[in-house]
Design an enzyme around this catalytic site. Structure first.
Site, PDB file in Angstrom:
ATOM      1  CG  HIS A  65      -6.935 -11.828 -25.304  1.00 15.85           C
ATOM      2  ND1 HIS A  65      -5.877 -12.151 -26.142  1.00 15.85           N
ATOM      3  CD2 HIS A  65      -6.367 -11.396 -24.157  1.00 15.85           C
ATOM      4  CE1 HIS A  65      -4.736 -11.923 -25.538  1.00 15.85           C
ATOM      5  NE2 HIS A  65      -4.994 -11.466 -24.304  1.00 15.85           N
TER       6      HIS A  65
ATOM      7  CB  CYS B 226      -4.651 -11.511 -20.968  1.00 19.18           C
ATOM      8  SG  CYS B 226      -5.123  -9.794 -20.679  1.00 19.18           S
TER       9      CYS B 226
END
Length: 216
Positions: free
Chosen positions: A97, A113
């Site tokens: 992301h 992440c």
């Protein structure tokens, strides 16, 4: 070094990557190298693009293994930038992301992440279809220069998944190798400890790693 566990022959594991293994579907694929803070896009198995990324810090590392993109979304919130590409990591919510912390790119500063510059993740989002294979490289037991972490009920990660897999091969664990250390994993480990005349505390110690053929 090769270790025999009952009737099971276990080879030492320097696995790169971990379970589960995802079949390469061709077309695009992604490789992530956390130590280098790089995300590489392959097209028809040839290098196509390279991006700088941020990855997990030592206490919340980016999960090593082979996964796939299972969801694409937009505008998850400022912390996640304009685009989200979700991975099928079985023990948690992880994805690729954007970020509102551009300074973190090139560093170990995420909670696991893979962060990209917003313009880069927008480009990747348009390029990569759902189902794309993502390989995250690294040692499944963590930093090769440090002792693997002690594991107990409540923990999760690629190392838990690997322990479950070895216990399953040896006939102790009957559940899904999902990287979640729950009561069924603890009970399987206690049975293994009982049969090998060890304290039945349900904790994965360095000795357990050695007996399961995961350390020399």
């Amino acid at each position: 070094m090769t270790l025999a566990i009952g009737l099971v022959l276990a080879e030492p594991v320097y696995a790169d990557p971990s379970l589960p293994i995802v079949k390469d579907q061709g077309g695009y694929s992604i490789e992530v190298y956390p130590a280098r803070h790089k995300l590489i896009v392959l097209k028809d198995r040839q290098h196509f693009k390279t991006y700088s990324v941020a990855v997990g810090n030592p206490s919340t590392p980016t999960p090593v293994g082979e996964y796939k993109i299972v969801y694409k979304g937009t505008d998850w919130g400022p912390s996640f930038g304009p685009r989200w590409l979700g991975l099928n990591v079985p023990w948690g919510t992880y994805g690729i992301h954007g970020t509102n912390k551009q300074y973190s790119i090139g560093r170990h500063l995420s909670h696991g992440c893979i962060r990209m510059r917003n313009r880069d993740v927008e480009e990747l989002y348009e390029m990569i279809p759902v189902g794309t294979k993502v390989t995250i490289f690294g040692h499944v037991l963590g930093d090769a220069n440090q002792e693997p972490r002690r594991l107990a009920e409540g923990d999760s990660g690629a190392d838990v998944q690997l322990i479950q897999n070895r216990l399953k091969i040896a006939g102790y664990f009957k559940g899904e190798c999902n990287g979640k250390f729950r009561s069924s994993t603890a009970e399987a480990l206690r049975r293994f400890q009982r049969d090998h005349r060890m304290p039945q505390d349900g904790v994965v110690s360095e000795r357990i790693y050695i007996m399961l053929g995961l350390l020399e």
